[in-house]
Motif scaffolding. Structure first.
Motif, PDB file in Angstrom:
ATOM      1  N   VAL A 378       0.802  -0.765  -0.140  1.00  0.00           N
ATOM      2  CA  VAL A 378      -0.520  -0.411  -0.302  1.00  0.00           C
ATOM      3  C   VAL A 378       0.832   0.855   0.064  1.00  0.00           C
ATOM      4  N   GLU A 379       0.434   2.756   0.140  1.00  0.00           N
ATOM      5  CA  GLU A 379       0.906   3.732  -0.316  1.00  0.00           C
ATOM      6  C   GLU A 379       1.471   4.166   1.045  1.00  0.00           C
ATOM      7  N   PRO A 380       2.116   5.240   1.535  1.00  0.00           N
ATOM      8  CA  PRO A 380       2.371   5.756   3.292  1.00  0.00           C
ATOM      9  C   PRO A 380       1.107   6.140   3.709  1.00  0.00           C
ATOM     10  N   SER A 381      -0.279   7.025   2.744  1.00  0.00           N
ATOM     11  CA  SER A 381      -1.102   7.161   3.059  1.00  0.00           C
ATOM     12  C   SER A 381      -1.950   6.514   3.446  1.00  0.00           C
ATOM     13  N   ALA A 382      -2.149   5.294   3.131  1.00  0.00           N
ATOM     14  CA  ALA A 382      -3.576   4.110   2.774  1.00  0.00           C
ATOM     15  C   ALA A 382      -2.139   3.249   4.361  1.00  0.00           C
ATOM     16  N   ALA A 383      -1.785   3.631   4.976  1.00  0.00           N
ATOM     17  CA  ALA A 383      -1.702   2.504   6.272  1.00  0.00           C
ATOM     18  C   ALA A 383      -1.871   3.270   7.143  1.00  0.00           C
ATOM     19  N   ALA A 384      -2.823   4.131   7.156  1.00  0.00           N
ATOM     20  CA  ALA A 384      -2.753   5.827   8.830  1.00  0.00           C
ATOM     21  C   ALA A 384      -3.664   5.251   8.881  1.00  0.00           C
ATOM     22  N   VAL A 396     -11.556   3.345  23.789  1.00  0.00           N
ATOM     23  CA  VAL A 396     -12.719   2.871  24.877  1.00  0.00           C
ATOM     24  C   VAL A 396     -12.804   1.371  24.440  1.00  0.00           C
ATOM     25  N   PRO A 397     -12.743   0.588  25.448  1.00  0.00           N
ATOM     26  CA  PRO A 397     -12.493  -1.155  25.743  1.00  0.00           C
ATOM     27  C   PRO A 397     -12.838  -1.791  25.052  1.00  0.00           C
ATOM     28  N   ALA A 398     -14.542  -1.305  25.437  1.00  0.00           N
ATOM     29  CA  ALA A 398     -15.378  -1.874  24.845  1.00  0.00           C
ATOM     30  C   ALA A 398     -15.263  -2.344  23.248  1.00  0.00           C
ATOM     31  N   PHE A 399     -14.429  -2.032  22.647  1.00  0.00           N
ATOM     32  CA  PHE A 399     -13.811  -1.767  21.134  1.00  0.00           C
ATOM     33  C   PHE A 399     -13.042  -2.531  21.031  1.00  0.00           C
ATOM     34  N   ASN A 400     -12.297  -3.683  22.291  1.00  0.00           N
ATOM     35  CA  ASN A 400     -11.334  -4.135  21.809  1.00  0.00           C
ATOM     36  C   ASN A 400     -11.564  -5.717  22.568  1.00  0.00           C
ATOM     37  N   SER A 401     -12.793  -6.254  21.744  1.00  0.00           N
ATOM     38  CA  SER A 401     -13.777  -7.082  22.632  1.00  0.00           C
ATOM     39  C   SER A 401     -13.836  -8.032  21.464  1.00  0.00           C
ATOM     40  N   GLU A 402     -13.853  -9.346  21.216  1.00  0.00           N
ATOM     41  CA  GLU A 402     -13.711 -10.570  20.961  1.00  0.00           C
ATOM     42  C   GLU A 402     -14.937 -10.265  19.220  1.00  0.00           C
ATOM     43  N   ASN A 403     -15.692 -10.211  20.267  1.00  0.00           N
ATOM     44  CA  ASN A 403     -17.281  -8.997  19.118  1.00  0.00           C
ATOM     45  C   ASN A 403     -17.073  -8.907  18.209  1.00  0.00           C
ATOM     46  N   ALA A 404     -15.310  -7.640  18.748  1.00  0.00           N
ATOM     47  CA  ALA A 404     -15.960  -6.311  17.628  1.00  0.00           C
ATOM     48  C   ALA A 404     -14.807  -6.288  15.517  1.00  0.00           C
ATOM     49  N   THR A 405     -15.109  -5.860  14.815  1.00  0.00           N
ATOM     50  CA  THR A 405     -14.415  -5.805  13.647  1.00  0.00           C
ATOM     51  C   THR A 405     -13.575  -5.166  13.579  1.00  0.00           C
ATOM     52  N   HIS A 406     -12.143  -4.338  12.781  1.00  0.00           N
ATOM     53  CA  HIS A 406     -11.236  -3.194  13.107  1.00  0.00           C
ATOM     54  C   HIS A 406     -11.546  -3.426  11.693  1.00  0.00           C
ATOM     55  N   ILE A 407     -11.235  -3.006  10.841  1.00  0.00           N
ATOM     56  CA  ILE A 407     -11.447  -2.490   9.246  1.00  0.00           C
ATOM     57  C   ILE A 407     -10.322  -1.535   8.741  1.00  0.00           C
ATOM     58  N   VAL A 408      -9.240  -1.968   8.369  1.00  0.00           N
ATOM     59  CA  VAL A 408      -7.983  -0.639   7.803  1.00  0.00           C
ATOM     60  C   VAL A 408      -9.280  -0.363   6.407  1.00  0.00           C
ATOM     61  N   TRP A 409      -8.731   0.887   6.140  1.00  0.00           N
ATOM     62  CA  TRP A 409      -9.237   1.157   4.658  1.00  0.00           C
ATOM     63  C   TRP A 409      -8.070   2.208   3.718  1.00  0.00           C
ATOM     64  N   ALA A 410      -7.536   0.286   3.234  1.00  0.00           N
ATOM     65  CA  ALA A 410      -5.927   0.579   2.697  1.00  0.00           C
ATOM     66  C   ALA A 410      -6.421   1.868   0.850  1.00  0.00           C
ATOM     67  N   THR A 411      -6.563   3.148   1.594  1.00  0.00           N
ATOM     68  CA  THR A 411      -6.775   4.262   0.225  1.00  0.00           C
ATOM     69  C   THR A 411      -6.139   3.740  -1.092  1.00  0.00           C
ATOM     70  N   GLY A 412      -4.724   3.418  -1.042  1.00  0.00           N
ATOM     71  CA  GLY A 412      -4.187   3.668  -2.282  1.00  0.00           C
ATOM     72  C   GLY A 412      -2.753   2.569  -2.568  1.00  0.00           C
ATOM     73  N   GLY A 413      -2.644   2.816  -3.867  1.00  0.00           N
ATOM     74  CA  GLY A 413      -0.668   1.839  -3.805  1.00  0.00           C
ATOM     75  C   GLY A 413      -0.384   1.305  -5.072  1.00  0.00           C
ATOM     76  N   ASN A 414      -1.517   0.583  -5.566  1.00  0.00           N
ATOM     77  CA  ASN A 414      -1.183  -0.494  -6.732  1.00  0.00           C
ATOM     78  C   ASN A 414      -0.086  -0.443  -8.087  1.00  0.00           C
ATOM     79  N   MET A 415      -0.286   1.551  -8.181  1.00  0.00           N
ATOM     80  CA  MET A 415      -0.663   1.971  -9.376  1.00  0.00           C
ATOM     81  C   MET A 415       1.933   2.559  -9.241  1.00  0.00           C
ATOM     82  N   MET A 416       1.854   2.508  -7.585  1.00  0.00           N
ATOM     83  CA  MET A 416       3.572   3.153  -7.653  1.00  0.00           C
ATOM     84  C   MET A 416       4.368   2.420  -8.802  1.00  0.00           C
TER      85      MET A 416
END
Ligand SMILES: *Cc1c(COP(=O)(O)O)cnc(C)c1O
Length: 432
Positions: A378-384, A396-416
């Motif tokens: 990914v490009e550097p911005s996309a790892a933010a 927000v400790p409640a968000f560190n639950s095994e029922n939670a899902t975390h999605i990192v939106w990787a915004t760019g990079g393949n054309m580099m």
């Protein structure tokens, strides 16, 4: 404005941390309030339908989209190995699931700009074809690739000002339709992007000034000719709705991965913000389509927290990072925008969970980790997004639950080009 630094800091103490370039977590006090929004669910589905009408055209004009039948979408990738590496790097124990939304792999621009930028060009092409010829909604849009339509489109133009990925998405697609296409760039824009645009028949105008002077020039030149459409990254509704369509697709991907989204199963989505258009469009879509238990977090460089500053103070596009003495400099290409869009802060006032700021070194470390652990570039911005998880779960400790899902939106990079990939990786590797 009418507020000096002292009164800003008195009213919003975290402005002081922003001025000191300290990484912060800002929790939005207006999150979840009821409010009128300028767009609706119907606007998103209007955009979904337009993408579908154009899918046969896209599959023909851009063969790399044929395998997906002309639908431009990215995979949602589970990051098991990266999660282990991330836990070690941050001395954390993230118990939920970690995913990458790999917009870095979107066709045509290799970035999230393939959503908004291409959509805006499609909408303009449809408008021209319907008003200057006899296109109707039920037609097979592959007809738009014929000489008859290319001749019509050649009487029209598209102008966009961009330092990078927006230029690629708008420029390549507009030129393919046959529009006279001009991209305004500052002199320091990457050479490979200029080369690629010119190879696709786009006129690239370069300016020796700061990019903030390039946009007004592009806007003015476009306004002189009624046949020219200006793509306005500082406030376009078309860009915004093009981004919002991502939510309809993500909802389906979550279902396929058996991820429910409800009170007991929160989903956190981490979005890098530059001018704020793409993360706001996506986040508006997520809240409208998926609902109250999906939470958007914006990520910005400590030197350029433009959307965070605007939203924290309520001044939105009436304040820039330069106004509080920051230099606006970052190695994260797509995020170096000192003043937020006219739309972002206004639409996000009640929809954004919060935001996080990070130091540049941290995104490079994540670029290298993602490569080492999962062989994904990914490009550097996309790892933010990777920098925002720890501040969020620690606040927000409640968000560190095994029922939670975390999605990192990787915004760019393949054309580099390979040389840039290697340079980014090496910088990150040296910091691990
Ligand atoms: C444009 C861009 C962003 C940010 O989008 P904005 O609409 O400017 O907020 C983030 N990452 C990448 C790779 C981009 O190209």
């Amino acid at each position: 404005m009418g507020m000096d630094d002292t009164s800003l800091i008195t009213e919003y103490p975290q402005v002081k941390d922003l001025m000191a370039e300290q990484p912060i977590f800002w929790r939005n006090p207006d999150y979840g309030q009821q409010t009128e929004l300028p767009f609706s669910k119907a606007d998103i589905f209007d955009a979904v339908a337009r993408w579908e009408r154009f899918a046969p055209y896209l599959a023909t004009a851009f063969p790399e989209t044929a395998g997906m039948n002309g639908i431009i979408e990215s995979p949602l990738i589970k990051l098991d190995q990266m999660q282990d590496s991330w836990n070690k790097m941050y001395h954390q124990n993230l118990t939920g699931k970690l995913f990458l939304k790999a917009d870095s792999q979107l066709p045509i621009s290799g970035s999230i700009k393939s959503r908004g930028g291409i959509y805006e060009v499609l909408k303009f092409a449809e408008h021209v074809a319907m008003t200057q010829s006899d296109l109707v909604y039920m037609d097979d849009y592959r007809v738009l690739a014929t000489d008859r339509y290319r001749r019509i489109f050649s009487n029209y133009g598209v102008i966009v000002a961009s330092t990078g990925n927006l230029a690629l998405s708008v420029g390549i697609v507009a030129a393919t339709f046959g529009f006279k296409t001009t991209v305004y760039m500052s002199h320091d824009a990457r050479q490979w992007k200029k080369d690629k645009l010119r190879a696709n028949g786009v006129t690239v105008k370069e300016f020796n000034t700061d990019f903030s002077h390039v946009i007004p020039q592009a806007r003015k030149d476009a306004s002189l000719d009624p046949n020219i459409h200006f793509v306005d990254d500082e406030g376009s509704s078309d860009l915004f709705l093009g981004y919002a369509v991502a939510a309809v697709r993500l909802q389906n991907q979550l279902k396929k991965q058996h991820i429910s989204v409800d009170r007991k199963h929160p989903v956190l989505v981490y979005l890098p913000a530059g001018v704020g258009g793409s993360p706001s469009g996506v986040a508006f879509g997520l809240k409208t389509i998926i609902g109250p238990y999906i939470h958007a977090v914006f990520c910005e460089p400590t030197h350029v927290p433009s959307v965070t500053l605007g939203m924290m103070t309520g001044l939105n596009n009436q304040i820039s990072v330069y106004d509080i003495g920051l230099d606006g400099l970052t190695a994260a290409d797509g995020l170096a925008v000192g003043r937020p869009s006219r739309l972002a802060g206004k639409v996000m006032r009640t929809l954004l969970f919060g935001s996080v700021t990070f130091q540049d070194d941290e995104i490079y470390r994540n670029v290298a980790q993602l490569m080492d652990s999962q062989q994904i570039t990914v490009e550097p911005s996309a790892a933010a997004g990777f920098t925002a998880i720890a501040p969020v779960i620690n606040n927000v400790p409640a968000f560190n639950s095994e029922n939670a899902t975390h999605i990192v939106w990787a915004t760019g990079g393949n054309m580099m080009p390979g040389s840039e990939r290697r340079a980014n990786y090496n910088r990150g590797e040296s910091l691990l």
